[in-house]
Design an enzyme around this catalytic site. Sequence first.
Site, PDB file in Angstrom:
ATOM      1  N   GLU A   1       0.830  -1.195   0.000  1.00 59.03           N
ATOM      2  CA  GLU A   1       0.000   0.000   0.000  1.00 59.03           C
ATOM      3  C   GLU A   1       0.867   1.248   0.000  1.00 59.03           C
ATOM      4  O   GLU A   1       1.989   1.250   0.512  1.00 59.03           O
ATOM      5  CB  GLU A   1      -0.908   0.007   1.240  1.00 59.03           C
ATOM      6  CG  GLU A   1      -1.924  -1.122   1.203  1.00 59.03           C
ATOM      7  CD  GLU A   1      -2.840  -1.163   2.418  1.00 59.03           C
ATOM      8  OE1 GLU A   1      -4.051  -1.261   2.205  1.00 59.03           O
ATOM      9  OE2 GLU A   1      -2.362  -1.113   3.560  1.00 59.03           O
TER      10      GLU A   1
ATOM     11  N   CYS B   1       3.565   8.503   1.183  1.00 55.23           N
ATOM     12  CA  CYS B   1       4.098   7.520   2.115  1.00 55.23           C
ATOM     13  C   CYS B   1       4.194   6.206   1.359  1.00 55.23           C
ATOM     14  O   CYS B   1       3.180   5.698   0.869  1.00 55.23           O
ATOM     15  CB  CYS B   1       3.144   7.404   3.318  1.00 55.23           C
ATOM     16  SG  CYS B   1       3.634   6.131   4.503  1.00 55.23           S
TER      17      CYS B   1
ATOM     18  N   CYS C   1       6.829  -7.043   6.458  1.00 55.75           N
ATOM     19  CA  CYS C   1       7.956  -6.523   7.230  1.00 55.75           C
ATOM     20  C   CYS C   1       8.441  -7.622   8.166  1.00 55.75           C
ATOM     21  O   CYS C   1       7.638  -8.391   8.687  1.00 55.75           O
ATOM     22  CB  CYS C   1       7.521  -5.300   8.039  1.00 55.75           C
ATOM     23  SG  CYS C   1       8.876  -4.473   8.934  1.00 55.75           S
TER      24      CYS C   1
ATOM     25  N   CYS D   1       7.176  -5.640  15.123  1.00 57.71           N
ATOM     26  CA  CYS D   1       6.746  -4.794  16.252  1.00 57.71           C
ATOM     27  C   CYS D   1       5.289  -5.158  16.571  1.00 57.71           C
ATOM     28  O   CYS D   1       4.434  -5.141  15.684  1.00 57.71           O
ATOM     29  CB  CYS D   1       6.863  -3.315  15.883  1.00 57.71           C
ATOM     30  SG  CYS D   1       8.550  -2.856  15.415  1.00 57.71           S
TER      31      CYS D   1
ATOM     32  N   CYS E   1       2.164  -3.007  15.416  1.00 53.06           N
ATOM     33  CA  CYS E   1       2.078  -2.601  14.011  1.00 53.06           C
ATOM     34  C   CYS E   1       1.450  -3.713  13.183  1.00 53.06           C
ATOM     35  O   CYS E   1       1.904  -4.864  13.227  1.00 53.06           O
ATOM     36  CB  CYS E   1       3.475  -2.275  13.481  1.00 53.06           C
ATOM     37  SG  CYS E   1       3.489  -1.857  11.720  1.00 53.06           S
TER      38      CYS E   1
ATOM     39  N   CYS F   1      -0.258   5.329  10.306  1.00 54.55           N
ATOM     40  CA  CYS F   1       0.950   4.643  10.753  1.00 54.55           C
ATOM     41  C   CYS F   1       0.603   3.309  11.401  1.00 54.55           C
ATOM     42  O   CYS F   1      -0.223   3.248  12.306  1.00 54.55           O
ATOM     43  CB  CYS F   1       1.690   5.469  11.789  1.00 54.55           C
ATOM     44  SG  CYS F   1       1.949   7.163  11.321  1.00 54.55           S
TER      45      CYS F   1
HETATM   46  N1  SAH Z   1       9.860   0.029   9.576  1.00 53.65           N
HETATM   47  C1  SAH Z   1      10.070   1.460   9.571  1.00 53.65           C
HETATM   48  C2  SAH Z   1       9.155   2.157   8.616  1.00 53.65           C
HETATM   49  C3  SAH Z   1       7.688   2.130   9.017  1.00 53.65           C
HETATM   50  S1  SAH Z   1       7.280   3.720   9.547  1.00 53.65           S
HETATM   51  C4  SAH Z   1       9.931   1.994  10.985  1.00 53.65           C
HETATM   52  O1  SAH Z   1       9.432   1.268  11.837  1.00 53.65           O
HETATM   53  O2  SAH Z   1      10.374   3.109  11.246  1.00 53.65           O
HETATM   54  C5  SAH Z   1       5.830   3.503  10.366  1.00 53.65           C
HETATM   55  C6  SAH Z   1       5.847   4.279  11.668  1.00 53.65           C
HETATM   56  O3  SAH Z   1       4.602   4.073  12.329  1.00 53.65           O
HETATM   57  C7  SAH Z   1       6.908   3.756  12.605  1.00 53.65           C
HETATM   58  O4  SAH Z   1       7.415   4.781  13.410  1.00 53.65           O
HETATM   59  C8  SAH Z   1       6.107   2.780  13.408  1.00 53.65           C
HETATM   60  O5  SAH Z   1       6.730   2.448  14.621  1.00 53.65           O
HETATM   61  C9  SAH Z   1       4.825   3.544  13.607  1.00 53.65           C
HETATM   62  N2  SAH Z   1       3.701   2.685  13.963  1.00 53.65           N
HETATM   63  C10 SAH Z   1       3.576   1.363  13.775  1.00 53.65           C
HETATM   64  N3  SAH Z   1       2.408   0.920  14.222  1.00 53.65           N
HETATM   65  C11 SAH Z   1       1.760   1.992  14.738  1.00 53.65           C
HETATM   66  C12 SAH Z   1       0.496   2.184  15.331  1.00 53.65           C
HETATM   67  N4  SAH Z   1      -0.332   1.169  15.513  1.00 53.65           N
HETATM   68  N5  SAH Z   1       0.163   3.434  15.719  1.00 53.65           N
HETATM   69  C13 SAH Z   1       1.007   4.475  15.517  1.00 53.65           C
HETATM   70  N6  SAH Z   1       2.207   4.356  14.944  1.00 53.65           N
HETATM   71  C14 SAH Z   1       2.587   3.127  14.562  1.00 53.65           C
END
Ligand code: SAH
Length: 376
Positions: A118, A131, A138, A142, A145, A369
């Site tokens: 996406e 974005c 991935c 985490c 996420c 995010c």
């Molecule tokens: N893998 C990279 C790029 C993804 S960026 C990274 O982690 O930096 C996506 C951003 O959104 C990251 O900062 C991630 O930690 C954050 N993110 C992931 N899940 C989220 C959620 N449920 N709510 C808010 N931010 C989230």
Amino acid sequence: MDVSTASQTGTPAPGQLTFVAPRRAKPARHLADLTMAERRAAVAELGEKPFRADQLSRHYFERLNGDAATMTDLPAAAREKLGAALFPPLLTPVREITCDGGTTRKTLWRLFDGALVESVLMRYSDRTTMCVSSQAGCGMNCPFCATGQAGLTRNMSTAEIVEQVVAGARELAAGEVPGGPGRVSNVVFMGMGEPLANYKAVIGAVRRLVEPAPSGLGISARGVTVSTVGLVPAIGKLADEGLPVTLAVSLHAPDDELRDTLVPINTRWKVAEVLDAAWEYAARTKRRVSIEYALIKDINDQEWRADLLGRLIKNKLVHVNLIPLNPTPGSKWTASRPEDERAFVRRLEHHGVPVTVRDTRGREIDGACGQLAAAE
Ligand code: SAH
């Protein structure tokens, strides 16, 4: 820690990291994968004059046209040949969902092998941000996420990444996004995937984005942000590239005990190591590093953690982006209470740390995010 390799597919176990993408057929070569010199060589190999590479580049990067059949400045016989060799279809739109009156648009793409990714376009009054995804899925796992929960499918190619930006640029140029014709001013590698785990393709894409036309899209490097969970050696390599892109570090906790669980890569590179790499990056690029911190109710939003974070990063070239946690399927976590969020901001400000709370776009279309999961 369990570090799996090529054989791993499907849902990862908690804390399991996947660095090596499962081996899969590679997407076809595309003009956007190649440097200008490589394009000339590719064209010559097809029996055409090298200057055809400049024409093709102008069509693609200036006019955003990847349909060789319409390139009437090429001899008719060359169109089909060059198109087949340099403009293979890479991204097929499956659906586009919009919100914010059409100024936020999430597109689900099918790649040549059926993998789904996406991208999200966000138009603001003063800028338009794309974005983009850098991997299908991935491997960083985490737990808050949505992308991490399904595991890593494969790395994307440089052109597959660039095509997401070109698609957004086309919509803007055609006036399909409310606000009149426009252009992409910012690109954030904050879609699906860990960009620094797909280093080569991502750097190639950054170069295509920032090179002036006809070599690339001519987006300012200052408008490009690479976000990472904290792959320390790759942060060092990125600093070596001499590209003044913004580095964003997804920290989410200032202490190793909590970060080990929220961002499992922390079991390999600790908070102190990630921050050292970030300061080194800032020193070498003169760019302010962005610290991403999703505020999760009663998990990482205590005032003492804000204090600890403030002490760790005060007086550095840094900015904190607080992200109210976006809901993801099956997660028991939610965003912090408003009063806890305010207190967190106040503690950081007390240390003199610049902080903003991200105005999250696209939550209602699962485009915010951490919500990109690419299901049909
Ligand atoms: N893998 C990279 C790029 C993804 S960026 C990274 O982690 O930096 C996506 C951003 O959104 C990251 O900062 C991630 O930690 C954050 N993110 C992931 N899940 C989220 C959620 N449920 N709510 C808010 N931010 C989230």
